[in-house]
Design a protein around this motif. Structure first.
Motif, short mmCIF file in Angstrom:
data_model
loop_
_atom_site.label_atom_id
_atom_site.label_comp_id
_atom_site.label_asym_id
_atom_site.label_seq_id
_atom_site.Cartn_x
_atom_site.Cartn_y
_atom_site.Cartn_z
N UNK A 19 0.83 -1.17 0.03
CA UNK A 19 -0.01 -0.15 0.00
C UNK A 19 0.99 1.25 0.04
N UNK A 20 2.15 1.17 0.50
CA UNK A 20 2.91 2.35 0.72
C UNK A 20 3.19 2.85 -0.73
N UNK A 21 3.23 1.84 -1.65
CA UNK A 21 3.75 2.28 -3.36
C UNK A 21 2.42 2.46 -3.99
N UNK A 22 1.43 2.24 -3.50
CA UNK A 22 0.32 2.72 -4.22
C UNK A 22 -0.16 4.12 -4.62
N UNK A 23 -0.69 4.58 -5.58
CA UNK A 23 -1.01 5.71 -6.12
C UNK A 23 -2.01 6.44 -5.08
N UNK A 24 -1.60 8.00 -5.17
CA UNK A 24 -2.65 8.64 -4.16
C UNK A 24 -3.08 9.80 -4.88
N UNK A 25 -3.80 10.59 -4.61
CA UNK A 25 -4.55 11.91 -5.14
C UNK A 25 -3.17 12.74 -4.75
N UNK A 26 -2.64 13.56 -5.67
CA UNK A 26 -1.50 14.56 -5.67
C UNK A 26 -0.31 13.93 -6.15
N UNK A 27 -0.47 12.54 -6.61
CA UNK A 27 0.97 11.96 -6.91
C UNK A 27 0.73 12.18 -8.76
N UNK A 28 2.25 12.35 -9.15
CA UNK A 28 2.06 12.40 -10.64
C UNK A 28 1.65 11.08 -11.08
N UNK A 29 0.81 11.27 -12.08
CA UNK A 29 0.38 9.86 -12.92
C UNK A 29 1.50 9.26 -13.75
N UNK A 30 1.63 8.16 -13.69
CA UNK A 30 2.65 7.50 -14.28
C UNK A 30 2.49 7.62 -15.88
N UNK A 31 3.54 8.03 -16.46
CA UNK A 31 3.38 8.11 -18.02
C UNK A 31 3.21 6.76 -18.63
N UNK A 32 2.63 7.00 -19.75
CA UNK A 32 2.34 5.75 -20.36
C UNK A 32 2.34 6.06 -22.11
N UNK A 33 2.60 5.34 -22.81
CA UNK A 33 2.52 5.32 -24.59
C UNK A 33 1.75 3.96 -24.85
#
Length: 174
Positions: A19-33
């Motif tokens: 859970x410590x690695x889970x994304x949260x509000x305010x985090x940068x969204x992981x980039x993707x292509x």
């Protein structure tokens, strides 16, 4: 006995470490292509400083809930398009499967395909044992930061709910 207790302790601590690695509000969204059903390839960072982005992850093309959700977005997408946003549905299905699914549901927006599952893993939506994505929707601001992670999706009202959320988040109207 000591080994067994250490094993149990590690099992109890494992979820909190994950859970410590889970994304949260305010985090940068992981980039993707990722490739999409409209024949284009989309990169999240291309939208930075231009538009908000919504990514609605779904488990599997051609399944009941996913079909209902996709049809909701197709039939009521005009509500979402009132906002300065680009929106996608995304799954770990192959591009070929998603193209057929988009055609069947009359999707007038791109469905993204992540067959390598790397983007799904980065967004923490992959269900490892089952191999599909959780039904979660990510709202990403122009700055690339996560504005909201919605885990309580109602497929029947997905478009209406997205439009309401975009308004609540203060995303500009077109």
């Amino acid at each position: 006995m000591k080994s067994f207790c250490l094993y149990l302790l590690s099992l109890l601590l494992l979820p909190s470490a994950v859970m410590a690695d889970a994304l949260s509000v305010g985090d940068m969204a992981p980039d993707f292509t990722l490739e999409a059903t409209d024949g284009k390839t989309y990169t999240l960072s291309d939208f930075r400083d231009k538009q908000a982005v919504v990514i609605a992850w779904y488990p599997k093309a051609y399944t009941k809930g996913c079909t209902i959700e996709c049809k909701s977005l197709a039939e009521n997408g005009h509500l979402i398009r009132e906002y300065d946003v680009t929106y996608f549905m995304a799954s770990v299905d192959s591009l070929e499967d998603n193209k057929g699914f988009a055609k069947e549901t009359a999707a007038d927006f791109p469905l993204l395909s992540d067959p390598t599952k790397k983007t799904a893993e980065a967004y923490d939506v992959l269900v490892p044992v089952m191999g599909f994505a959780k039904r979660h929707t990510f709202y990403i601001g122009k700055d690339g930061r996560i504005l909201k992670i919605d885990t309580d999706i109602k497929p029947e009202t997905s478009a209406e709910d997205m439009a309401t959320t975009l308004g609540e988040l203060g995303v500009a109207k077109r």
